[in-house]
Design a protein around this motif. Structure first.
Motif, mmCIF file in Angstrom:
data_model
loop_
_atom_site.group_PDB
_atom_site.id
_atom_site.type_symbol
_atom_site.label_atom_id
_atom_site.label_comp_id
_atom_site.label_asym_id
_atom_site.label_seq_id
_atom_site.Cartn_x
_atom_site.Cartn_y
_atom_site.Cartn_z
ATOM 1 N N GLU A 427 0.843 -1.213 0.000
ATOM 2 C CA GLU A 427 0.000 0.000 0.000
ATOM 3 C C GLU A 427 0.871 1.255 0.000
ATOM 4 O OE1 GLU A 427 -3.112 0.139 -0.530
ATOM 5 O OE2 GLU A 427 -3.875 -1.863 -0.068
ATOM 6 N N ALA A 428 1.892 1.242 -0.844
ATOM 7 C CA ALA A 428 2.867 2.342 -0.854
ATOM 8 C C ALA A 428 2.279 3.654 -1.385
ATOM 9 C CB ALA A 428 4.086 1.950 -1.683
ATOM 10 N N SER A 429 1.122 3.598 -2.044
ATOM 11 C CA SER A 429 0.492 4.854 -2.494
ATOM 12 C C SER A 429 0.086 5.713 -1.300
ATOM 13 C CB SER A 429 -0.735 4.561 -3.357
ATOM 14 O OG SER A 429 -1.722 3.881 -2.598
ATOM 15 N N MET A 430 -0.013 5.100 -0.111
ATOM 16 C CA MET A 430 -0.399 5.830 1.095
ATOM 17 C C MET A 430 0.771 6.540 1.765
ATOM 18 S SD MET A 430 -2.925 3.139 2.952
ATOM 19 C CE MET A 430 -3.293 4.296 4.267
ATOM 20 N N LEU A 431 1.985 6.293 1.290
ATOM 21 C CA LEU A 431 3.166 6.894 1.932
ATOM 22 C C LEU A 431 3.230 8.392 1.663
ATOM 23 C CD1 LEU A 431 6.046 4.365 1.157
ATOM 24 C CD2 LEU A 431 5.117 4.906 3.411
ATOM 25 N N ASP A 432 3.149 9.197 2.725
ATOM 26 C CA ASP A 432 3.389 10.630 2.531
ATOM 27 C C ASP A 432 4.892 10.884 2.662
ATOM 28 O OD1 ASP A 432 4.087 11.136 5.315
ATOM 29 O OD2 ASP A 432 1.956 11.034 5.776
ATOM 30 N N ALA A 433 5.303 12.106 2.357
ATOM 31 C CA ALA A 433 6.739 12.405 2.275
ATOM 32 C C ALA A 433 7.455 12.180 3.606
ATOM 33 C CB ALA A 433 6.937 13.850 1.805
ATOM 34 N N ARG A 434 6.836 12.597 4.707
ATOM 35 C CA ARG A 434 7.530 12.521 5.991
ATOM 36 C C ARG A 434 7.672 11.078 6.487
ATOM 37 N NH1 ARG A 434 4.665 17.187 9.468
ATOM 38 N NH2 ARG A 434 6.272 16.717 10.992
ATOM 39 N N SER A 460 -1.653 9.816 -0.861
ATOM 40 C CA SER A 460 -1.624 9.780 0.604
ATOM 41 C C SER A 460 -2.454 10.905 1.215
ATOM 42 C CB SER A 460 -0.176 9.919 1.086
ATOM 43 O OG SER A 460 0.399 11.107 0.568
ATOM 44 N N VAL A 461 -2.968 10.653 2.430
ATOM 45 C CA VAL A 461 -3.699 11.701 3.151
ATOM 46 C C VAL A 461 -2.731 12.830 3.514
ATOM 47 C CG1 VAL A 461 -5.016 12.230 5.247
ATOM 48 C CG2 VAL A 461 -5.398 10.065 4.046
ATOM 49 N N GLY A 462 -1.527 12.463 3.940
ATOM 50 C CA GLY A 462 -0.505 13.464 4.251
ATOM 51 C C GLY A 462 0.107 14.033 2.978
ATOM 52 N N ALA A 463 0.883 15.088 3.116
ATOM 53 C CA ALA A 463 1.448 15.793 1.965
ATOM 54 C C ALA A 463 2.474 14.931 1.230
ATOM 55 C CB ALA A 463 2.090 17.100 2.423
ATOM 56 N N GLY A 464 2.495 15.085 -0.079
ATOM 57 C CA GLY A 464 3.442 14.359 -0.915
ATOM 58 C C GLY A 464 2.728 13.460 -1.911
ATOM 59 N N ASN A 465 3.510 12.949 -2.865
ATOM 60 C CA ASN A 465 2.981 12.026 -3.876
ATOM 61 C C ASN A 465 4.100 11.036 -4.184
ATOM 62 O OD1 ASN A 465 1.005 11.054 -5.507
ATOM 63 N ND2 ASN A 465 0.887 12.839 -6.845
ATOM 64 N N VAL A 466 4.566 10.372 -3.120
ATOM 65 C CA VAL A 466 5.843 9.650 -3.145
ATOM 66 C C VAL A 466 5.889 8.571 -4.222
ATOM 67 C CG1 VAL A 466 7.425 8.220 -1.804
ATOM 68 C CG2 VAL A 466 6.309 10.180 -0.732
ATOM 69 N N LEU A 467 4.907 7.677 -4.238
ATOM 70 C CA LEU A 467 4.960 6.552 -5.180
ATOM 71 C C LEU A 467 4.955 7.051 -6.624
ATOM 72 C CD1 LEU A 467 5.058 3.447 -5.259
ATOM 73 C CD2 LEU A 467 2.574 3.477 -5.535
ATOM 74 N N LYS A 468 4.063 7.976 -6.945
ATOM 75 C CA LYS A 468 3.995 8.513 -8.314
ATOM 76 C C LYS A 468 5.271 9.254 -8.684
ATOM 77 C CE LYS A 468 -0.808 8.851 -9.754
ATOM 78 N NZ LYS A 468 -1.941 9.713 -10.081
ATOM 79 N N ASP A 469 5.799 10.033 -7.737
ATOM 80 C CA ASP A 469 7.026 10.794 -8.002
ATOM 81 C C ASP A 469 8.210 9.864 -8.257
ATOM 82 O OD1 ASP A 469 5.814 13.249 -7.839
ATOM 83 O OD2 ASP A 469 6.437 13.671 -5.785
ATOM 84 N N LEU A 470 8.297 8.790 -7.481
ATOM 85 C CA LEU A 470 9.403 7.839 -7.664
ATOM 86 C C LEU A 470 9.332 7.193 -9.046
ATOM 87 C CD1 LEU A 470 9.525 6.059 -4.167
ATOM 88 C CD2 LEU A 470 11.164 7.712 -5.073
ATOM 89 N N ILE A 471 8.108 6.829 -9.466
ATOM 90 C CA ILE A 471 7.944 6.215 -10.792
ATOM 91 C C ILE A 471 8.246 7.236 -11.894
ATOM 92 C CG2 ILE A 471 6.238 5.237 -12.397
ATOM 93 C CD1 ILE A 471 4.924 3.909 -9.910
ATOM 94 N N ALA A 472 7.689 8.441 -11.734
ATOM 95 C CA ALA A 472 7.857 9.478 -12.766
ATOM 96 C C ALA A 472 9.306 9.928 -12.912
ATOM 97 C CB ALA A 472 6.971 10.680 -12.439
ATOM 98 N N SER A 473 10.106 9.759 -11.860
ATOM 99 C CA SER A 473 11.504 10.207 -11.924
ATOM 100 C C SER A 473 12.345 9.363 -12.881
ATOM 101 C CB SER A 473 12.130 10.139 -10.525
ATOM 102 O OG SER A 473 12.378 8.782 -10.155
#
Length: 727
Positions: A427-434, A460-473
């Motif tokens: 469920e890594a889409s839920m990971l916020d940046a912090r 994620s409910v918290g700030a960030g878009n970690v999973l998408k950003d990692l893929i898009a990078s």
């Protein structure tokens, strides 16, 4: 208390509080008038007062159709009790720790109407009362001083709409200085105490004479605007846009805002980054450090050789196929090999595409090689599902990293890394940046990291878009699974989930009546004419279909997921409707607009590291103590007790928002969906809701609202800098 025009006066001793709303201080109470006449009922906003106090009220008499004459309060002034009767009642109310009713009687009998002065100024004399020694006299004096400070804070705070629970939180943070901080440094209170907020601080500042263009207001206001943007998921914001937004929000000119940003940058309360597009972006420090640390951790992991033993990947895949008893698809084989070959790997795909099959195979291969595996997920329910699907122990990320309240941070970090060869996070889409930053820092350099998730779900409910950003990078190897293997077994739910993702509007025949629901079907739609009709039909679904036809526990086995909080078909009203329908216990503890009962399903809305309870955890109320204002809640076997200052973080959870449901699965999911929810009707929202259901999905609402949601793929984009740091 200034006079209120065309009002009457009433004064007396506060005898009994019948009802009190924690959120807005609305009170129904009994007052014993000073002229010795019969007790009267008083109603109105009356925060921070206690039984035994003398109240001087202004207002008007009204007549309630059932309860008769009542005095409606327009303004009030509270004084410490002056009469022996009032003092006895005040001290014996349990307000001052260590003073029972019996001790209160003896103290008042000895000192009469001089009692409160004696406690305050000559507390050693309390030893003249039988049963009170030196230690108890000292304890009573300490408790009295604390009560005096809290009373002052409550009275000051209620003027600005602060609930007693929030005032208690203020007192816990600042102690005896709480009122002074609120009066002289309101923006500090907003920064340091969750729930106060910039708007409340602003109201106090205006009334205490702090100018609109004062540096403390401008600086706090800029931070407030960034925090509001953070609540929408942004970790960063373009400097020019932030300046314009802050000027509009604070009703200030751009020059004041520019100076404020300069001050905040100089004090490092803000961070600035110039991106490759030439624009400057501003961030709150913790968001800046979180994204920077994620990028540095990814770089460190990729550059360090693997600590795993040599694994012949083709042979391992064949072995895992044999163990599973069926052939894997090509994309599944690629994913298994990629998980083993790459230090950092991402596996993404929708429901039924085989993510669980791959995870089970990878865990089996690694176990056979005696590798040390740690499995984790952002929520307790997601961790439980991960454990069940892999037949291995899994835990929440918070528990994996071991938060230490005394240190204010996680025990496991870059200086004390986890002991692992491979860390797998579902469920890594839920990971916020912090949270992602804390996790990645704690992963040892030789270990592998495997992130598993569905990028089409809500971020994620918290700030960030970690999973998408990692893929898009494009800096990390990933495999996207797009072949559905689970189609036949769970045909309807999986079919509709993928149809939603493709923007295809298709629905089963809409039923007019809840009684038409078929226990054999797993995806059904019940028509509702409006929000009120939808709320009633949702309750009927739980009572007659889930509990009746399906013979399931309507509280444990089913969940209502609503797009919005407000409205008749929003989370708030649905919770009250379902509580009434499903929980027949009569004893309740009022708290604000809520009433908690034993058996209620509740949700934690903020991380509470002291209790080891986290945002989104769902529990059941197991006990309540109305006298002491305590609530016992069982969170999947973890029993914890809440006092009034902590209950702010609890909400009923018969219905929760779709955002809050991420990472969870439920046997039955009921989704109210109406055009009135138009602001929230987006494809990823309805997709997330539908993929929460394991066995049955029942949508209650308007087919047109479903069509609006499926067609709307314009999810709000989040402004983040993680890709920038990864470059």
């Amino acid at each position: 208390m200034p006079p209120v025009p065309n009002s009457e006066s009433l004064s007396g001793v506060l005898e009994r509080i019948i009802f009190f709303n924690e959120e807005n201080n609305y009170t129904i109470a009994e007052l014993r008038p000073g002229d010795g006449s019969e007790k009267v009922t008083i109603t109105g906003q009356l925060g921070g007062v206690q039984c035994g106090e003398t109240l001087r009220l202004q207002g008007s008499w009204t007549k309630h159709p059932t309860h008769g004459p009542q005095f409606k309060i327009a303004a009030f002034k509270s004084e410490l009790p002056a009469s022996i009767y009032g003092i006895r009642k005040y001290l014996g109310s349990g307000l001052v720790k260590g003073v029972s009713k019996g001790i209160a009687e003896r103290i008042v009998k000895r000192f009469g109407d001089d009692t409160l002065r004696i406690i305050s100024e000559e507390s050693a004399r309390l030893q003249e009362v039988s049963g009170i020694g030196k230690q108890r006299a000292h304890s009573i004096k300490e408790a009295w001083d604390e009560q005096v400070v809290q009373r002052e804070l409550f009275i000051f705070g209620q003027t600005y709409g602060l609930s007693p629970a929030l005032c208690l939180r203020m007192y816990k943070q600042f102690g005896p200085e709480a009122t002074a901080v609120l009066r002289n440094e309101p923006y500090r209170a907003a920064r340091e105490v969750q729930g106060i907020g910039f708007k409340t601080a602003d109201k106090i500042a205006i009334n205490t004479g702090i100018p609109n263009d004062s540096p403390q207001r401008i600086d706090a206001g800029i931070e407030f605007v960034l925090q509001e943007l953070q609540d929408d998921g942004h970790t960063a914001y373009p400097s020019e846009d932030l300046s314009a937004l802050a000027a509009e929000t604070l009703q200030s000119d751009s020059e004041h805002i520019r100076h404020g940003i300069e001050r905040l940058l100089e004090s490092k309360a803000l961070r600035s980054t110039v991106a490759q597009n030439g624009h400057a972006y501003l961030q709150l420090p913790y968001n800046f450090f979180a994204e920077e640390k994620i990028a540095l951790a990814i770089k460190r992991l990729k550059e360090t050789p693997s600590g795993l033993p040599d694994i012949k990947r083709d042979i391992a895949v064949n072995w895992a196929e044999e163990k599973a008893g069926f052939a894997f698809g090509d994309s599944q084989k690629d994913a298994i090999k990629g998980s083993i070959a790459n230090k950092v790997f991402i596996l993404t795909g929708g429901p039924g595409t085989g993510k669980t099959t791959i995870l089970r195979a990878v865990v089996a291969i690694l176990k056979a090689k005696k590798a040390k595996i740690l499995l984790a997920a952002p929520t307790g329910r997601a961790a439980q599902r991960l454990s069940e699907s892999t037949h291995a122990y899994a835990q929440t990320i918070h528990r994996l990293l071991k938060f230490d309240p005394s240190e204010g941070g996680f025990v496991m970090n870059e200086n004390k890394p986890l002991s692992a060869d491979v860390v797998i996070v579902d469920e890594a889409s839920m990971l916020d940046a912090r949270l992602a930053a804390a996790l990645l820092q704690a992963i040892p350099s030789k270990a592998h990291l495997i992130l598993v998730g569905d990028v089409d779900q809500l971020p994620s409910v918290g700030a960030g878009n970690v999973l998408k950003d990692l893929i898009a990078s494009r800096k990390i190897r990933y495999v996207t699974l797009d072949v559905v293997f689970r189609q036949q077994k769970f045909s309807s739910i999986v079919h509709y989930a993928h149809a939603i993702n493709k923007g295809e509007v298709s629905l089963p025949t809409a039923l007019e009546d809840v009684r038409q629901l078929d226990p054999k079907k797993d995806f059904q739609f019940v028509s509702a004419t409006d929000q009120n009709d939808a709320a009633q039909k949702v309750a009927e679904v739980f009572k007659s279909f889930i509990a009746g036809e399906l013979h399931l526990d309507p509280i444990a086995d089913a969940q209502t997921l609503a797009p919005m909080h407000k409205g008749m078909a929003g989370v708030g009203n649905l919770n009250q409707t379902l509580q009434l329908a499903l929980n027949k216990n009569t004893e309740a503890m009022p708290f604000g607009t809520l009433k908690f009962k034993v058996g209620d399903k509740v949700i934690q809305t903020r991380n509470n590291y002291d209790k080891n309870i986290f945002n989104g955890d769902i529990g059941i109320v197991t006990g309540l103590d109305g006298v002491n204002g305590l609530l016992d809640v069982d969170f999947d076997g973890l029993e914890t007790t809440y006092d009034k200052s902590e209950m702010i973080d609890l909400q009923l959870a018969y219905a929760v928002s779709i955002h809050k449901s991420q990472g969870s699965e439920y046997p039955v999911v009921v989704i109210p969906l109406l055009k009135a929810h138009f602001m929230m009707l987006q494809r990823n929202l309805i997709y997330t809701a539908v993929t929460r259901g394991k066995k049955k999905i029942i949508i209650v609402g308007e087919p047109a609202a479903y069509a609006m949601a499926v067609r709307n793929s314009d999810a709000k984009s989040r402004c983040t800098l993680l890709q920038e740091f990864l470059r």
